[in-house]
Design a protein around this motif. Structure first.
Motif, PDB file in Angstrom:
ATOM      1  N   PHE A  76       0.841  -1.197   0.000  1.00 29.31           N
ATOM      2  CA  PHE A  76       0.000   0.000   0.000  1.00 29.31           C
ATOM      3  C   PHE A  76       0.875   1.246   0.000  1.00 29.31           C
ATOM      4  O   PHE A  76       1.796   1.365   0.795  1.00 29.31           O
ATOM      5  CB  PHE A  76      -0.886  -0.007   1.254  1.00 29.31           C
ATOM      6  CG  PHE A  76      -2.201   0.710   1.077  1.00 29.31           C
ATOM      7  CD1 PHE A  76      -3.387   0.004   1.004  1.00 29.31           C
ATOM      8  CD2 PHE A  76      -2.237   2.097   0.973  1.00 29.31           C
ATOM      9  CE1 PHE A  76      -4.599   0.653   0.831  1.00 29.31           C
ATOM     10  CE2 PHE A  76      -3.448   2.753   0.794  1.00 29.31           C
ATOM     11  CZ  PHE A  76      -4.636   2.025   0.726  1.00 29.31           C
ATOM     12  N   TYR A  78       0.422   5.410   0.158  1.00 30.18           N
ATOM     13  CA  TYR A  78      -0.509   6.531   0.326  1.00 30.18           C
ATOM     14  C   TYR A  78       0.015   7.794  -0.347  1.00 30.18           C
ATOM     15  O   TYR A  78       1.215   7.935  -0.590  1.00 30.18           O
ATOM     16  CB  TYR A  78      -0.691   6.844   1.811  1.00 30.18           C
ATOM     17  CG  TYR A  78      -1.719   5.987   2.514  1.00 30.18           C
ATOM     18  CD1 TYR A  78      -3.076   6.194   2.287  1.00 30.18           C
ATOM     19  CD2 TYR A  78      -1.337   5.011   3.409  1.00 30.18           C
ATOM     20  CE1 TYR A  78      -4.021   5.423   2.945  1.00 30.18           C
ATOM     21  CE2 TYR A  78      -2.267   4.244   4.076  1.00 30.18           C
ATOM     22  CZ  TYR A  78      -3.618   4.456   3.835  1.00 30.18           C
ATOM     23  OH  TYR A  78      -4.544   3.701   4.481  1.00 30.18           O
ATOM     24  N   ASN A  80       0.379  10.716   0.959  1.00 31.74           N
ATOM     25  CA  ASN A  80       1.378  11.397   1.775  1.00 31.74           C
ATOM     26  C   ASN A  80       2.466  10.453   2.251  1.00 31.74           C
ATOM     27  O   ASN A  80       3.109  10.689   3.257  1.00 31.74           O
ATOM     28  CB  ASN A  80       0.715  12.093   2.958  1.00 31.74           C
ATOM     29  CG  ASN A  80      -0.284  13.126   2.480  1.00 31.74           C
ATOM     30  OD1 ASN A  80      -0.060  13.770   1.467  1.00 31.74           O
ATOM     31  ND2 ASN A  80      -1.394  13.260   3.183  1.00 31.74           N
ATOM     32  N   MET A  82       3.335   8.289   4.091  1.00 31.54           N
ATOM     33  CA  MET A  82       3.245   7.599   5.376  1.00 31.54           C
ATOM     34  C   MET A  82       4.514   6.802   5.680  1.00 31.54           C
ATOM     35  O   MET A  82       4.454   5.668   6.147  1.00 31.54           O
ATOM     36  CB  MET A  82       2.018   6.666   5.400  1.00 31.54           C
ATOM     37  CG  MET A  82       0.722   7.428   5.410  1.00 31.54           C
ATOM     38  SD  MET A  82       0.578   8.419   6.902  1.00 31.54           S
ATOM     39  CE  MET A  82      -0.151   9.916   6.230  1.00 31.54           C
ATOM     40  N   LEU A  83       5.647   7.418   5.398  1.00 34.34           N
ATOM     41  CA  LEU A  83       6.902   6.788   5.820  1.00 34.34           C
ATOM     42  C   LEU A  83       6.973   6.855   7.335  1.00 34.34           C
ATOM     43  O   LEU A  83       6.420   7.776   7.937  1.00 34.34           O
ATOM     44  CB  LEU A  83       8.088   7.531   5.196  1.00 34.34           C
ATOM     45  CG  LEU A  83       8.150   7.459   3.674  1.00 34.34           C
ATOM     46  CD1 LEU A  83       9.286   8.327   3.157  1.00 34.34           C
ATOM     47  CD2 LEU A  83       8.311   6.030   3.199  1.00 34.34           C
ATOM     48  N   PHE A  84       7.656   5.886   7.941  1.00 33.66           N
ATOM     49  CA  PHE A  84       7.803   5.917   9.392  1.00 33.66           C
ATOM     50  C   PHE A  84       8.836   6.983   9.735  1.00 33.66           C
ATOM     51  O   PHE A  84      10.008   6.819   9.406  1.00 33.66           O
ATOM     52  CB  PHE A  84       8.227   4.541   9.915  1.00 33.66           C
ATOM     53  CG  PHE A  84       7.317   3.434   9.448  1.00 33.66           C
ATOM     54  CD1 PHE A  84       5.933   3.588   9.506  1.00 33.66           C
ATOM     55  CD2 PHE A  84       7.826   2.259   8.940  1.00 33.66           C
ATOM     56  CE1 PHE A  84       5.082   2.580   9.070  1.00 33.66           C
ATOM     57  CE2 PHE A  84       6.986   1.243   8.497  1.00 33.66           C
ATOM     58  CZ  PHE A  84       5.608   1.414   8.563  1.00 33.66           C
ATOM     59  N   PRO A  85       8.402   8.069  10.389  1.00 34.99           N
ATOM     60  CA  PRO A  85       9.302   9.216  10.526  1.00 34.99           C
ATOM     61  C   PRO A  85      10.496   8.959  11.434  1.00 34.99           C
ATOM     62  O   PRO A  85      11.475   9.675  11.364  1.00 34.99           O
ATOM     63  CB  PRO A  85       8.395  10.304  11.116  1.00 34.99           C
ATOM     64  CG  PRO A  85       7.248   9.589  11.714  1.00 34.99           C
ATOM     65  CD  PRO A  85       7.082   8.308  10.965  1.00 34.99           C
ATOM     66  N   ARG A 129      11.853  13.043   6.869  1.00 39.64           N
ATOM     67  CA  ARG A 129      11.516  14.468   6.788  1.00 39.64           C
ATOM     68  C   ARG A 129      12.551  15.274   6.005  1.00 39.64           C
ATOM     69  O   ARG A 129      12.302  16.412   5.633  1.00 39.64           O
ATOM     70  CB  ARG A 129      11.326  15.061   8.181  1.00 39.64           C
ATOM     71  CG  ARG A 129      12.579  15.120   9.005  1.00 39.64           C
ATOM     72  CD  ARG A 129      12.285  15.643  10.415  1.00 39.64           C
ATOM     73  NE  ARG A 129      13.318  15.268  11.342  1.00 39.64           N
ATOM     74  CZ  ARG A 129      14.449  15.953  11.514  1.00 39.64           C
ATOM     75  NH1 ARG A 129      14.650  17.061  10.840  1.00 39.64           N
ATOM     76  NH2 ARG A 129      15.349  15.539  12.371  1.00 39.64           N
ATOM     77  N   ARG A 143       9.412   0.335  -0.111  1.00 38.22           N
ATOM     78  CA  ARG A 143       8.953  -0.331   1.108  1.00 38.22           C
ATOM     79  C   ARG A 143       7.811  -1.299   0.807  1.00 38.22           C
ATOM     80  O   ARG A 143       7.725  -2.390   1.370  1.00 38.22           O
ATOM     81  CB  ARG A 143       8.483   0.731   2.122  1.00 38.22           C
ATOM     82  CG  ARG A 143       8.023   0.169   3.438  1.00 38.22           C
ATOM     83  CD  ARG A 143       7.632   1.255   4.393  1.00 38.22           C
ATOM     84  NE  ARG A 143       6.489   2.028   3.911  1.00 38.22           N
ATOM     85  CZ  ARG A 143       5.913   3.000   4.611  1.00 38.22           C
ATOM     86  NH1 ARG A 143       6.385   3.334   5.790  1.00 38.22           N
ATOM     87  NH2 ARG A 143       4.880   3.653   4.111  1.00 38.22           N
ATOM     88  N   ALA A 144       6.920  -0.881  -0.097  1.00 38.10           N
ATOM     89  CA  ALA A 144       5.783  -1.740  -0.438  1.00 38.10           C
ATOM     90  C   ALA A 144       6.209  -2.903  -1.325  1.00 38.10           C
ATOM     91  O   ALA A 144       5.710  -4.021  -1.202  1.00 38.10           O
ATOM     92  CB  ALA A 144       4.699  -0.925  -1.126  1.00 38.10           C
TER      93      ALA A 144
END
Lengths: 348, 263
Positions: A76, A78, A80, A82-85, A129, A143-144
């Motif tokens: 999946f 998204y 935005n 939605m990377l793990f910050p 970021r 990542r996906a």
């Protein structure tokens, strides 16, 4: 193959209402619709983030309707990202492998290969970021993809990007689709993305599918006004492109030859925005490379704007202000000339 | 230079009242006792014992608040359910009722014949005039700090991030520990330290439930009643220094902790 059978769910603000469709293995399928049409919710249903009120989801002949997302094999992405910050690019990409308890060296080599593939190797130790939108999107894709999902689901993956980055990523997505031979479901409100990427398209409206089919089909034969409105204002023509004089590309549609400044050869689609086409009743001298003679086929009165369909061998749509429409004393069947510049012709 | 308009100047003058109102008594307190008497008090075993009781009990109360408050905060942040507003109000009640009232309410339940005090007494846990009494008094009045702060922390984590983690194969519990908890940790720590500081400061509920063993706040009160200002001031200074130090740590954490979502 993914099959949705009479899928329904009612959230208060959105609903998915009796959606039935089939997506083939390896297909690039795009849901197209305005915001609020429930596209994201449908994706989240397919990914298993919600349970439907009724209906079934079948993947590879297995009913996965009640399966939690971690057991569906769905990637999946998204809008935005939605990377793990709190994790570096490397650790973000490695996440799915870590969960699967893959051996450390194996993780390292797989992640490096994936970063290489997406051209983000140099970002390995950076935090999300500090990345640009395009870099974040590539990381989210990596990542996906690293868990080799059966299906890659993307929610408006290109909407937050500038035009140039978006073009780059469109090419990237094409490449990924071929290389991984993966089924892709992609949601967008941007018609252009659908033209460039989709094998098939479904137009969504208020949680239902208004029309489904290949993009030409939907464009040429919109089933209702909603679909026509949503896709309708562009001219799209199929043709064969070859190198022409003055380093222009000539696109032979079988009926007319359109000149474009964009470099392409072979089978192409040409699009021309209606507002880029001018019209006159007499032949006038012009710098525009594309001049065609034809007649008016249809007239739509949209208030201050008048939309015309003209037949110059191909049917094209153009718009006029009410004042110029009246000044030119136009009516159906009237002989006219249309003009548009070679730079106004988009090829893909 | 920026020109200040009259409204800003007027509001600043009005606003400085409260700042000075809080600052002056505290600064005055800090300088009103000489070092010798503070040092003497720091060598007084009764003072040290009471300080230890306060800090230790508050720490235990905070740990209990975190253990039970963080899961509650996560539920409140992620789910809408019937009666959610009711649950939220209950968590905030201790803030709005007088602490002596909290003490009386707790005493009725946790006294040796109370509905919780009796069974727990059989297990050997006594609350009245014992450290467990101090701990539950502190827990009652300060746990809402943990819950509310942790809840804000979880709310700032986009649920879609958790969803992505799940599509990557991570189950719900793992997703909580690997994604949600680390990202909300700053808020949880800030809430815990506030809870701890508030627990150390507690007096009203403690004197009702467990006057003895003397907690620091109770000791200050007894010294004041028995020996007057000069006897209670040095202990007050020591206690306030501990609280201010904790408060300072909170501010430093808020400022210095790496925030991931902002550039």
């Amino acid at each position: 193959m993914i099959k949705l059978e009479n899928l329904s769910r009612d959230w208060k603000e959105f609903k998915i209402d009796d959606v039935t469709l089939e997506i083939e293995d390896g297909e690039y399928f795009i849901f197209l619709g305005p915001s609020g049409s429930g596209k994201t919710m449908l994706l989240e249903l397919i990914a298993g983030m919600w349970s439907p009120d009724s209906g079934k989801i079948i993947m590879n002949n297995k009913d996965v309707t009640r399966l939690p997302p971690e057991n569906r094999g769905v990637g999946f992405v998204y809008q935005n990202y939605m990377l793990f910050p709190h994790k570096t690019v490397f650790d973000n990409i490695a996440f799915g492998l870590n969960v699967r308890k893959v051996e450390k060296n194996e993780i390292k080599s797989q992640v490096e290969e994936m970063m290489n593939l997406l051209g983000i190797s140099h970002l390995s130790n950076r935090l999300p970021r500090t990345l640009s939108g395009g870099e974040q999107q590539r990381t989210a894709l990596a990542r996906a993809l690293i868990i080799h999902p059966q299906v890659l689901i993307m929610d408006e993956p290109l909407s937050a990007l500038d035009r140039i980055t978006r073009e780059e990523l469109i090419q990237e997505l094409k490449r990924i689709h071929q290389k991984f031979n993966i089924t892709i479901i992609h949601v967008t409100h941007n018609f252009d993305e659908a033209l460039k990427l989709a094998d098939r398209v479904a137009i969504m409206k208020k949680g239902t599918i208004s029309q489904m089919g290949d993009i030409d089909e939907i464009f040429r034969h919109p089933k209702d006004e909603f679909v026509a409105d949503f896709v309708g204002t562009e001219n799209i023509i199929r043709g064969f492109a070859s190198d022409g004089e003055d380093s222009l590309t000539f696109v032979n549609t079988g009926n007319i030859v359109i000149e474009s400044t964009q470099k392409k050869t072979g089978d192409v689609h040409a699009t021309i925005r209606p507002e880029d086409i001018t019209l006159s009743t007499d032949k006038v001298p012009t710098s525009a490379r594309n001049v065609f003679e034809g007649h008016i086929k249809e007239i739509y009165d949209l208030g201050t704007i008048i939309k015309l369909t003209v037949d110059v061998g191909e049917q094209l749509v153009l718009v006029l202000t009410r004042q110029s429409f009246l000044d030119l004393e136009l009516n159906i069947g009237k002989q006219i000339y249309i003009y548009f510049k070679a730079t106004a012709v988009n090829l893909f | 230079m920026r020109r200040l308009d009259y409204t800003t100047i007027f509001f600043a003058l009005m606003g400085s009242f409260l700042v000075l109102f809080i600052l002056i008594p505290i600064v005055n307190l800090m300088v009103s006792s000489n070092i010798d008497s503070i040092v003497a008090n720091l060598q007084d075993s009764q003072v040290i014992t009471s300080l230890f009781i306060s800090v230790y009990s508050a720490l235990i109360a905070t740990l209990i608040a975190v253990l039970f408050g963080v899961p509650l905060a996560y539920i409140l942040a992620r789910h809408d359910f019937f009666g959610k507003g009711f649950v939220e109000s209950i968590i905030d009640i201790p803030i709005v009722i007088p602490h002596t009232v909290s003490g009386i309410a707790l005493l009725l339940v946790f006294t040796s014949g109370g509905i919780l005090g009796a069974p727990l007494g059989k297990l050997g846990i006594v609350f009245t005039n014992a450290i467990p009494g101090i701990i539950i008094a502190m827990l009652f009045v300060s746990s809402s700090f943990v819950v509310n702060s942790a809840r804000e922390g979880f709310e700032s984590v986009d649920p879609r991030m958790e969803k992505v983690a799940r599509t990557l194969g991570s189950g719900t519990l793992r997703t909580f520990f690997v994604i949600s908890l680390p990202l909300a940790l700053r808020s949880i720590v800030v809430g815990s330290i506030l809870c701890w500081a508030r627990a150390i400061s507690e007096f009203g509920a403690i004197i009702i439930l467990a006057f003895y063993p003397l907690a620091a706040s109770t000791l200050i009160y007894t010294r004041f009643v028995q020996f007057g200002l000069s006897a209670s001031t040095p202990v007050a200074i020591i206690l306030i220094s501990i609280c201010l130090a904790l408060f300072l740590v909170v501010r430093l954490i808020i400022k210095g902790w790496r925030t991931y979502d902002k550039t």
